[in-house]
Each structure stands twice: as structure tokens, then as C-alpha cells.
Design a protein around this motif. Structure first.
Motif, PDB file in Angstrom:
ATOM      1  N   GLU A   1      42.509  37.065  48.963  1.00 58.77           N
ATOM      2  CA  GLU A   1      41.556  36.161  48.316  1.00 58.77           C
ATOM      3  C   GLU A   1      42.263  35.356  47.236  1.00 58.77           C
ATOM      4  OE1 GLU A   1      37.430  36.173  45.647  1.00 58.77           O
ATOM      5  OE2 GLU A   1      38.207  38.055  46.472  1.00 58.77           O
ATOM      6  N   ILE A   2      41.937  34.061  47.167  1.00 59.87           N
ATOM      7  CA  ILE A   2      42.455  33.201  46.104  1.00 59.87           C
ATOM      8  C   ILE A   2      41.334  32.959  45.098  1.00 59.87           C
ATOM      9  CG2 ILE A   2      43.378  30.931  45.518  1.00 59.87           C
ATOM     10  CD1 ILE A   2      44.669  30.825  48.254  1.00 59.87           C
ATOM     11  N   ARG A   3      41.536  33.389  43.880  1.00 55.05           N
ATOM     12  CA  ARG A   3      40.544  33.204  42.822  1.00 55.05           C
ATOM     13  C   ARG A   3      40.900  31.937  42.034  1.00 55.05           C
ATOM     14  NH1 ARG A   3      37.218  37.505  42.203  1.00 55.05           N
ATOM     15  NH2 ARG A   3      37.858  39.469  43.208  1.00 55.05           N
ATOM     16  N   LEU A   4      39.979  30.999  42.040  1.00 53.30           N
ATOM     17  CA  LEU A   4      40.211  29.721  41.371  1.00 53.30           C
ATOM     18  C   LEU A   4      39.901  29.837  39.882  1.00 53.30           C
ATOM     19  CD1 LEU A   4      38.500  27.477  44.052  1.00 53.30           C
ATOM     20  CD2 LEU A   4      40.959  27.605  43.605  1.00 53.30           C
ATOM     21  N   GLU A   5      40.823  29.382  39.067  1.00 53.39           N
ATOM     22  CA  GLU A   5      40.623  29.380  37.617  1.00 53.39           C
ATOM     23  C   GLU A   5      39.962  28.058  37.221  1.00 53.39           C
ATOM     24  OE1 GLU A   5      44.322  30.225  35.710  1.00 53.39           O
ATOM     25  OE2 GLU A   5      44.533  32.200  36.637  1.00 53.39           O
ATOM     26  N   MET A   6      38.648  27.984  37.498  1.00 47.76           N
ATOM     27  CA  MET A   6      37.910  26.757  37.258  1.00 47.76           C
ATOM     28  C   MET A   6      37.760  26.483  35.762  1.00 47.76           C
ATOM     29  SD  MET A   6      37.364  25.617  40.264  1.00 47.76           S
ATOM     30  CE  MET A   6      36.291  24.244  39.829  1.00 47.76           C
TER      31      MET A   6
END
Length: 430
Positions: free
Chosen positions: A321-326
Motif C-alpha cells: 500500500e502507498i500512503r499519500l502524505e496529503m
């Protein structure tokens, strides 16, 4: 006398609430994405694999963002106003980005901008609805699928024209229609520089447009593919094909599941890459890594669509999983959101039932079933109207009216039970 005044006041109050709720449902914006925040559809990977592009929705505003492949350094590169931006594509040199802009009528226009979002320009005109677009190998030409916007607005069965393939230069000049076939659908566009052709999917058919011969023919491997394939994409070396299709274990169930598969175009073998019991969308090959980036549709088939950004290793089938640092996003209006969620078909059904219950209590003993009979008549007339609408106007509209009739009849059953209890209580009181 006092009891009747209280009942009349209650009837008037509930009637006002019912009318207000119905009016709000009819007039308010019922967009499922109005307060949603999360990933949108469409992914892209830059030629050097350094950055990914995606759409992200914040309270109904869908913009294009880019990030490093690990989800860090997220940057917003488009600024939509009352439109939805989605389906980004990087140019081969990584300096430009394409995306689609959808308005309130669901018409999509094609835009191009610098990769940082500067200098956005509209490439399509207002008469066109664009389904997908792709860059040529030199980044100077864009190929896109389009149909007349007025035709797209029509209901299924009324349209006279379909999709065709067009080309345009990145400065918006030299727009040219390449096909005149009115395809039912035209998606999964893939440009092949080696073969000078464009692969695309038309419903169940896989077609190729030869740029030199200016003709359309069936793809060589079309007969080897499953009947229902979606989200087709070719590997950078053009030796394998990724797609989603219905899993065997879900074919006999009420809800199809779509997983990711890979077909080797050299030996013809197909392997399954995911087993997620959901739906995989928007697969994209990395250029130098043996991995595919994709979106997992977590709540398939509900709306708003909730996605998780993931990668799969083609060799090991390992998922990540790629967690986006929004960046900080705008918060929604809590009061308006609460009103929006509280006013729905269940609210209207409850108010309708309560109103007729109050009228049942108010009427004379011998007329205790009159409100229930009136509700039954309304329900049956609505049911009959659903068949008329389905035949004369639109089948889907007929289904909608039929669902309304079903709701009315359920409320009517509750009313008859209530009236029967009221009659027994009044009889016992005597």
C-alpha cells in the motif's frame, strides 16, 4: 377540543416537514461526492518512474496531484472550479500533464498544463465529450476518444452517434478526426510507437488503429482474451498486457469481483496477480520496476467510490500500500452536511407514515381505515405509473418510480396495522 387542536397542530407541523424534506431532496445537490474526501479515478506514472499522478477529491472538488512514488512530496497541479478533474497522463518527457475536466452535465473536456500545473489550456471544444486521451511517443501529438456532447447527454437508445478517434497538437492546433465508425465505447487507449498504432477497447472488442494505413482492425490477441475485460494497459516493452476481469469464484454470485491479471503476449500465458475480493481499477506499469500501480475499489460497487493506492510485484505478486502524505485539506461545513445526510428517502417515508398515523388518530372511529386506503390507492397508482414510464419514457426512470411505489406500499402496510390497533383500542375503551 384541546386534543383535536393539538392533533391539528401536529398534523400541520409534520406536513410542513414532509413538504420541506421533499422540496430539499428535489432541489438540493444530491451528488454522492459532495462531502467526500479521498482518491479519485485514474493514475499515471512519469517516464522515469520518479512521480505518480492521481486525482484527489476534497469535499466534492476533484483536483490533479502529483507525488513521489512512495507517496511523499504531494503537490496539487490543477485548480478546478465547479468541475471534476481526473484521469491524468504524463507526457513522455515529463514536462506536461493531460487531464479530463467534467462539468455538472457530465461532459468531459481535455486539458493540458505544465507538470507543475502552470498554463492550463483547453484542447477540446464545447461540442465534444472526451472519454480518454494519450500522448504520442514524441509528446507533440495527443490522441483522444470523443463523441458529440449533445449525443452523450441523451439516454441510452436515443443516441445516433458514438465515439471516434481524434488527434490534436499540444498547442491545440491541427485537430483531426481519424475514424468515422461511431464506436459504442472507446477506452483503454494505448499508443504504440514501435507499431505506429493505437490500441483501444470498444465494449467487448479489442481494436487497433493503424496510423500509417489509417484503418481499424481487430487486435491479434483479441480472441485469446476473456469475454469481459476492463482497464486494459500495455507494458512499456509491449510484451505483456494487464487487465481486470471477473474472477471465476464470483461469476455465480450476485456481485461480480474484478481482479488484476497479466497476459504474456509472447507465450500467451495468463496469470492472476491479485485476490482482493473487491474491484481493481486503473492499473499502470512502472517503466523500470517489475511492478504495477493500481487502485483497489474498497466499497465496490457503492458511491462515493473509496480507493486504496497499491502496487503489486509481477514476479512475487506481493502487494504494497502507498500512503499519500496529503497536504492540509479544507474541512466540510458540519451543519449543512448533517442536514444533507438527515434528509433522505427514509426521512420522507417516516414523515409520510407519521402524518397519516396522526390523521388516522384524528378521524372518526368509522373512518379509521380511510388514510390507509388512500395511501394504498396512491401506492397502486404509482406502481401502475412505473410501468407506463418504463415503456414510454425510460426503463431506468420506470425502475425509479417502481421503487417509490414499493416504499409507499410498505408505509401502507404499517398504516393498516396501526389503524387496526387503533380500532381495537377504541373498541376496548367503549
Amino acid at each position: 377540543m384541546k386534543r383535536k387542536k393539538i392533533l391539528l397542530g401536529a398534523i400541520a407541523f409534520v406536513t410542513l416537514l414532509l413538504i420541506s424534506s421533499i422540496s430539499y431532496m428535489l432541489l438540493a445537490d444530491r451528488d454522492a461526492y459532495k462531502y467526500y474526501t479521498g482518491l479519485g479515478s485514474g493514475l499515471a506514472i512519469s517516464e522515469n518512474d520518479q512521480r505518480i499522478a492521481f486525482s484527489y477529491i476534497n469535499n466534492g472538488n476533484s483536483a490533479i496531484y502529483t507525488a513521489r512514488q512512495d507517496g511523499t512530496d504531494v503537490k496539487r497541479v490543477s485548480n478546478p472550479h465547479e468541475v471534476y478533474h481526473s484521469n491524468p497522463k504524463f507526457s513522455p518527457d515529463g514536462n506536461k500533464i493531460l487531464y479530463l475536466s467534467k462539468n455538472n452535465n457530465r461532459i468531459q473536456s481535455l486539458y493540458i498544463a505544465n507538470v507543475d500545473g502552470a498554463n492550463p489550456e483547453k484542447l477540446s471544444d464545447k461540442s465534444q465529450h472526451i472519454s480518454e486521451a494519450v500522448f504520442s511517443d514524441n509528446g507533440e501529438t495527443i490522441f483522444f476518444a470523443s463523441m458529440p456532447a449533445e449525443e452523450f447527454k441523451k439516454t441510452e437508445g436515443e443516441t445516433q452517434e458514438g465515439y471516434d478517434l481524434f488527434s490534436v497538437k499540444i498547442d491545440g492546433s491541427q485537430m483531426e478526426q481519424l475514424t468515422d465508425r461511431d464506436f459504442y465505447t472507446m477506452d483503454s487507449l494505448v499508443f504504440s510507437a514501435e507499431k505506429k498504432e493505437i490500441l483501444f477497447k470498444d465494449f467487448d472488442d479489442l481494436n487497433v488503429f493503424d496510423l500509417e494505413d489509417q484503418r481499424v482492425y481487430t487486435a491479434d490477441f483479441s480472441s485469446e482474451m476473456p469475454a469481459d475485460i476492463f482497464h486494459l494497459t500495455l507494458s512499456p516493452k509491449l510484451n505483456s498486457l494487464a487487465f481486470t476481469t471477473i474472477t471465476d469464484e464470483s461469476k455465480d454470485t450476485s456481485l461480480f469481483e474484478y481482479d488484476l491479471f497479466l497476459k504474456d503476449l509472447q507465450n500467451g500465458e495468463t496469470q492472476r496477480l491479485t485476490d482482493l475480493n473487491s474491484s481493481v481499477v486503473s492499473p499502470v506499469f512502472f517503466n523500470d520496476k517489475n511492478e504495477i500501480l493500481f487502485l483497489e475499489y474498497l466499497n465496490w460497487p457503492q458511491e462515493p467510490e473509496e480507493y486504496k493506492l497499491r502496487t503489486v510485484d509481477i514476479g512475487t505478486k506481493k502487494l504494497k500500500e502507498i500512503r499519500l502524505e496529503m497536504p492540509d485539506l479544507e474541512s466540510s461545513n458540519f451543519v449543512i452536511k448533517a442536514i444533507d445526510y438527515s434528509v433522505n428517502s427514509w426521512t420522507v417515508g417516516l414523515l409520510y407514515t407519521v402524518l397519516l398515523m396522526l390523521i388516522t388518530v384524528y378521524v372518526k372511529h368509522e373512518k379509521v381505515f380511510l388514510p390507509s386506503l388512500i395511501s394504498l390507492a396512491i401506492g397502486l397508482l404509482t406502481l401502475a405509473a412505473s410501468f407506463v414510464v418504463a415503456v414510454t419514457v425510460d426503463p431506468w426512470a420506470g425502475i425509479g418510480v417502481g421503487m417509490l411505489a414499493a416504499g409507499l406500499l410498505v408505509c401502507t402496510i404499517v398504516l393498516f396495522i396501526f389503524a387496526f390497533v387503533m380500532k381495537l383500542l377504541r373498541k376496548g375503551a367503549k
